[in-house]
Design a protein around this motif. Structure first.
Motif, PDB file in Angstrom:
ATOM      1  N   LYS A   1       0.831  -1.204   0.000  1.00 41.30           N
ATOM      2  CA  LYS A   1       0.000   0.000   0.000  1.00 41.30           C
ATOM      3  C   LYS A   1       0.866   1.255   0.000  1.00 41.30           C
TER       4      LYS A   1
ATOM      5  N   VAL B   1      -0.870  -1.579  -4.240  1.00 40.48           N
ATOM      6  CA  VAL B   1      -2.299  -1.882  -4.158  1.00 40.48           C
ATOM      7  C   VAL B   1      -3.075  -1.072  -5.194  1.00 40.48           C
TER       8      VAL B   1
ATOM      9  N   THR C   1      -2.462  -2.367  -8.708  1.00 37.87           N
ATOM     10  CA  THR C   1      -3.092  -3.657  -8.963  1.00 37.87           C
ATOM     11  C   THR C   1      -4.603  -3.520  -9.065  1.00 37.87           C
ATOM     12  N   VAL C   2      -5.177  -2.636  -8.249  1.00 38.77           N
ATOM     13  CA  VAL C   2      -6.614  -2.348  -8.343  1.00 38.77           C
ATOM     14  C   VAL C   2      -6.944  -1.799  -9.726  1.00 38.77           C
TER      15      VAL C   2
ATOM     16  N   VAL D   1      -6.247  -6.418  -2.649  1.00 41.33           N
ATOM     17  CA  VAL D   1      -6.646  -5.998  -4.001  1.00 41.33           C
ATOM     18  C   VAL D   1      -8.166  -5.957  -4.111  1.00 41.33           C
TER      19      VAL D   1
ATOM     20  N   VAL E   1       2.778  -3.351 -10.099  1.00 44.44           N
ATOM     21  CA  VAL E   1       1.915  -4.533 -10.083  1.00 44.44           C
ATOM     22  C   VAL E   1       2.746  -5.801  -9.888  1.00 44.44           C
TER      23      VAL E   1
ATOM     24  N   TYR F   1       2.431  -8.256  -6.803  1.00 39.14           N
ATOM     25  CA  TYR F   1       1.202  -9.046  -6.749  1.00 39.14           C
ATOM     26  C   TYR F   1       1.192 -10.127  -7.818  1.00 39.14           C
TER      27      TYR F   1
END
Length: 453
Positions: free
Chosen positions: A103, A108, A111-112, A152, A241, A244
């Motif tokens: 975060k 985060v 990736t979101v 995510v 990203v 993740y």
């Protein structure tokens, strides 16, 4: 190892009184939260922290022990330090650290944004369910899956203006579906070994029940996937990203969850140090420690519940449940037809592992503890080993996915900032799985015939 555990559990004299500590904890944890909710208190279930609610239960469990105080405390500490409890606590810490670092370094958000660009608005929740289910099947652990997917999923839900509690329930549903079916899951291994059947046979028996429940859940999630706003996806920052994507690939490859999360922490920190001039090693260390701190409540509760469970086991609480279910089955099986005996035995196996799971808050331990009695009941009434193994795994999965003090709900509640009760109330797959399994007990199935085993 499992045989020794099963035998030792059954040597303790059955005692209903030994279950009192669990009743005290649940009464305080759920009762106080429910009462304050009805009074309109904000964050009602956070007014009495769960570890504090567990303290009176610990005291009562120690007082109920017939051993000397020092011996009882040793038993409590043995439960606190059980391998499964320590493993869960380490996952909590690593998951918290990874989420905090990712975060802070923008992982985060990136990736979101990737998820929003790939998932249609009508398929956000079904997509999260499928991703969670796939990862859990590959990893064989619902906890590792939740640790990887939850941050995510939360970001996507917030960006799309979707129900946060429902999204948490979707992640939990997918994780429990995959964990239940995975051939490398601890629950699958425990169930098949205790009943003496092949994993592939248990999987075939299991999928007939789990798949209809999963399809029903996906349909419900599809109709609930209407976002209040459709956020625009920006350019994808692939570097951010990367952590993740890496942990997902490693998870699917079957790499140990501790290794997966550790690599994720290192990558997320490395990306932050490389991509941001303002991010330093000192900040990296503080973010890791902040992640540890975020998991403090569930860390403590898991340890306390582990200690209480061990005291209840030593005092005959689990033996009482086993004895009770056995007596009930024999009453309903006496002088009945073969089909009625089968149903009574299968429901007894389901009830035994469910009650044991409620006391231990650990589905693998519940299967190990109840596996020996389940095998005897199955043999007496003609239930096939693969059917017995499937029922053990399914109902332990159902209960674990609905326990507000289970590790999965606690971890999701911590990540999403929700009461664990809010999380489990949206675990629709577990509800559907329970219904499908009960229906399957009453529907004649060729796999239930001993001759087909």
């Amino acid at each position: 190892m499992s045989n020794t555990t099963k035998q030792s559990d059954l040597t303790h004299a059955p005692s209903a009184l030994a279950l009192l500590p669990l009743g005290i904890f649940l009464s305080l944890f759920i009762g106080v939260g429910s009462y304050l909710t009805m009074q309109g208190v904000d964050f009602a279930f956070y007014q009495l922290p769960a570890p504090v609610a567990a303290l009176p239960a610990v005291i009562v469990a120690l007082l109920l022990s017939k051993e000397k105080l020092n011996k009882a405390i040793e038993q409590f500490l043995r439960g606190v330090g059980h391998g499964d409890i320590i493993a869960m606590c380490m996952i909590y810490l690593l998951a918290g650290a990874f989420a905090s670092v990712a975060k802070a370094t923008g992982g985060v958000d990136a990736t979101v944004n990737l998820g929003l660009s790939m998932l249609p608005a009508s398929m956000i929740l079904p997509g999260i369910f499928v991703i969670s289910a796939f990862i859990a099947t590959a990893m064989g652990t619902s906890m590792g899956t939740i640790a990887a997917v939850a941050p995510v999923a939360l970001g996507i839900a917030q960006a799309a203006g979707m129900d946060i509690a429902l999204t948490a329930g979707v992640v939990l549903s997918g994780a429990m579906f995959g964990d239940n079916l995975s051939i490398i899951s601890d629950t699958t291994i425990a169930a098949t070994r205790s009943q003496g059947c092949q994993m592939k046979d248990k999987f075939r028996e299991n999928i007939r029940i789990a798949l209809p429940a999963a399809i029903t859940a996906i349909v419900i999630f599809m109709f609930s996937s209407t976002p209040t706003e459709v956020p625009a996806a920006t350019d994808i920052e692939w570097l951010k990203v990367l952590p993740y994507v890496t942990i997902l690939v490693l998870a699917v490859s079957g790499v140990n969850v501790f290794v997966v999360l550790s690599i994720g922490i290192l990558l997320a920190g490395g990306v932050g140090l490389f991509a941001s001039a303002d991010y330093s090693l000192a900040a990296y260390g503080k973010d890791i420690y902040a992640g540890f701190g975020n998991m403090q409540e569930i860390f403590l509760l898991s340890m306390l519940i582990g200690g209480i469970s061990e005291l209840m086991r030593q005092q005959g609480g689990l033996a009482y449940l086993t004895s009770l279910i056995s007596r009930i089955i024999r009453v309903f099986s006496k002088d009945h037809t073969e089909g009625q005996n089968l149903r009574a035995s299968e429901l007894g196996i389901a009830g035994l592992v469910s009650l044991t799971n409620c006391c231990t808050a650990n589905n693998t331990v519940a299967i190990i503890v109840s596996g020996g009695v389940a095998k005897e009941l199955a043999a007496e009434n003609g239930v096939t080993p693969r059917r017995a193994a499937s029922l053990l795994d399914i109902f332990s999965c159902v209960v674990q996915g609905l326990l507000p003090y289970g590790a999965q709900a606690l971890l999701l509640g911590s990540v999403f900032g929700l009461s664990p009760l809010a999380v489990v109330s949206h675990s629709y797959y577990c509800f559907f799985l329970a219904f499908a399994a009960i229906v399957a007990v009453f529907v004649k199935h060729p796999a239930r015939k001993l001759a087909s085993a």
